[in-house]
Design a protein around this motif. Sequence first.
Motif, PDB file in Angstrom:
ATOM      1  N   PRO A 130     -74.100 -15.245 -87.636  1.00 11.42           N
ATOM      2  CA  PRO A 130     -73.940 -16.507 -86.043  1.00 11.42           C
ATOM      3  C   PRO A 130     -73.918 -15.634 -85.081  1.00 11.42           C
ATOM      4  O   PRO A 130     -72.972 -14.684 -84.673  1.00 11.42           O
ATOM      5  CB  PRO A 130     -72.467 -16.743 -86.675  1.00 11.42           C
ATOM      6  CG  PRO A 130     -71.420 -16.092 -86.875  1.00 11.42           C
ATOM      7  CD  PRO A 130     -72.455 -14.958 -88.011  1.00 11.42           C
ATOM      8  N   ASP A 177     -72.347 -16.271 -80.530  1.00 13.85           N
ATOM      9  CA  ASP A 177     -72.265 -17.091 -80.414  1.00 13.85           C
ATOM     10  C   ASP A 177     -72.548 -17.221 -78.794  1.00 13.85           C
ATOM     11  O   ASP A 177     -73.630 -18.024 -78.921  1.00 13.85           O
ATOM     12  CB  ASP A 177     -70.850 -16.392 -79.788  1.00 13.85           C
ATOM     13  CG  ASP A 177     -70.048 -15.279 -80.676  1.00 13.85           C
ATOM     14  OD1 ASP A 177     -69.113 -16.129 -81.337  1.00 13.85           O
ATOM     15  OD2 ASP A 177     -69.701 -14.499 -80.231  1.00 13.85           O
ATOM     16  N   LYS A 233     -65.250 -16.762 -81.202  1.00  9.93           N
ATOM     17  CA  LYS A 233     -65.120 -17.220 -82.893  1.00  9.93           C
ATOM     18  C   LYS A 233     -66.217 -16.570 -82.983  1.00  9.93           C
ATOM     19  O   LYS A 233     -64.961 -16.264 -84.635  1.00  9.93           O
ATOM     20  CB  LYS A 233     -65.039 -18.549 -82.913  1.00  9.93           C
ATOM     21  CG  LYS A 233     -63.827 -19.092 -82.138  1.00  9.93           C
ATOM     22  CD  LYS A 233     -63.354 -20.798 -82.453  1.00  9.93           C
ATOM     23  CE  LYS A 233     -62.181 -21.585 -81.137  1.00  9.93           C
ATOM     24  NZ  LYS A 233     -62.493 -23.015 -81.366  1.00  9.93           N
ATOM     25  N   ARG A 234     -67.239 -16.957 -83.123  1.00 16.18           N
ATOM     26  CA  ARG A 234     -68.123 -16.177 -84.502  1.00 16.18           C
ATOM     27  C   ARG A 234     -68.357 -14.757 -85.003  1.00 16.18           C
ATOM     28  O   ARG A 234     -68.378 -14.543 -86.196  1.00 16.18           O
ATOM     29  CB  ARG A 234     -69.550 -17.573 -84.905  1.00 16.18           C
ATOM     30  CG  ARG A 234     -69.593 -18.715 -84.141  1.00 16.18           C
ATOM     31  CD  ARG A 234     -70.057 -19.651 -83.876  1.00 16.18           C
ATOM     32  NE  ARG A 234     -70.411 -20.789 -83.422  1.00 16.18           N
ATOM     33  CZ  ARG A 234     -71.131 -21.935 -83.104  1.00 16.18           C
ATOM     34  NH1 ARG A 234     -72.746 -21.164 -82.794  1.00 16.18           N
ATOM     35  NH2 ARG A 234     -70.646 -23.268 -82.779  1.00 16.18           N
ATOM     36  N   THR A 235     -69.865 -14.430 -83.948  1.00 15.47           N
ATOM     37  CA  THR A 235     -69.907 -13.104 -84.781  1.00 15.47           C
ATOM     38  C   THR A 235     -69.221 -12.187 -84.616  1.00 15.47           C
ATOM     39  O   THR A 235     -69.401 -11.586 -85.635  1.00 15.47           O
ATOM     40  CB  THR A 235     -70.929 -12.684 -82.744  1.00 15.47           C
ATOM     41  OG1 THR A 235     -71.495 -13.715 -82.051  1.00 15.47           O
ATOM     42  CG2 THR A 235     -71.553 -11.535 -83.114  1.00 15.47           C
TER      43      THR A 235
END
Length: 348
Positions: free
Chosen positions: A29, A31, A202-204
């Motif tokens: 995913p 960011d 938060k995501r990658t």
Amino acid sequence: MRLLALFVALASTVAAASGPDLSAFASLPADPAPPELVRGLHYWISNENDLALFHDAVKDKGGVYVGVGSDQNYLLGAWARAEILVLLDFDQSIVDLHRVYRVVFQAAETPEDFRRLWGLKSRPEVRRLIQEGYTDPRERARALQAYGSARWAVERRLNRVVEQMAKASLPCFLVDEADYAHLRRLFLEGKVFMVRGDLTAKRTVSAVGRAVAQAGMKVGVLYLSNAEQYFPYDSRYRSNLRALPLDEASVVVRTSGQRGISHVKGTYYHYNTQSGASFLAWLEDAKTRDVRAMLRHAPPSGTVYGLSRLDIGPEEAREALKQRLLAKRPVKKGKKPRGLSRGEAVVR
């Protein structure tokens, strides 16, 4: 011949089936885009001109290579003989430029042809490669825009890297057949993944950690460039980096342009290498608020001013720094007792 071809195809299928599971890398995913870029600029090329200092640290590390930035990742990834490349940058335009690199690597069979394609006269050919290489209209448009903006800078940078590595007597993917073939094979086999990733979001990065673990692999090289000088070691950054499978055999390589630490003479940067285990230990240390606080304790290499190596944890490093500083203190000469003339001795 047909039986031989069938055997080779079957062997390749079995090898692919028994290889690591890379599915999570393909769906990393992104960011969110940052509210603004550093100085409002796209850093199309690296200005780290002493990457040769990292050669011995990253050589043949293998595993998964995770890096931020642009062209420097290909130089380091080839030296490391990485099995997978994960290329991150919080600037979407740099991710788009990596997509241009992808089609050029896939099309160019030799390092000479690769460099030719970045030349001015090859613009129609590269535009065609981009148009044929990306079916998604948005990806295609972004790659074309990145190519149009960055081509001249990339060509100049690649020529400079060739000169720098020749001066350092080191192999370079832009000249060395083996280094180039390794990178090209990774692109042809779909083992290079590029995504907009923010080290502090938060995501990658956490997803990269899960993907590496799912593949049953380790991060061989983590290249952070000078990104850490722009943010503190807050809980999110610590959590993200702890999620990466690092160990004693892993190496973290970074630069820093901050004041208060030594820089390689005539350059903007301090160059640092660190074992993965050491980095994890420092991330657990609440006293370490930012990268400069850590680098101040990194022992100098003893070979190049502005190069350090950190393979120990915070407590040991702080004590070692204390001892180094004590050793540098000048020895104070004792004062002559009052009442004695020159040449007289003190009798006790």
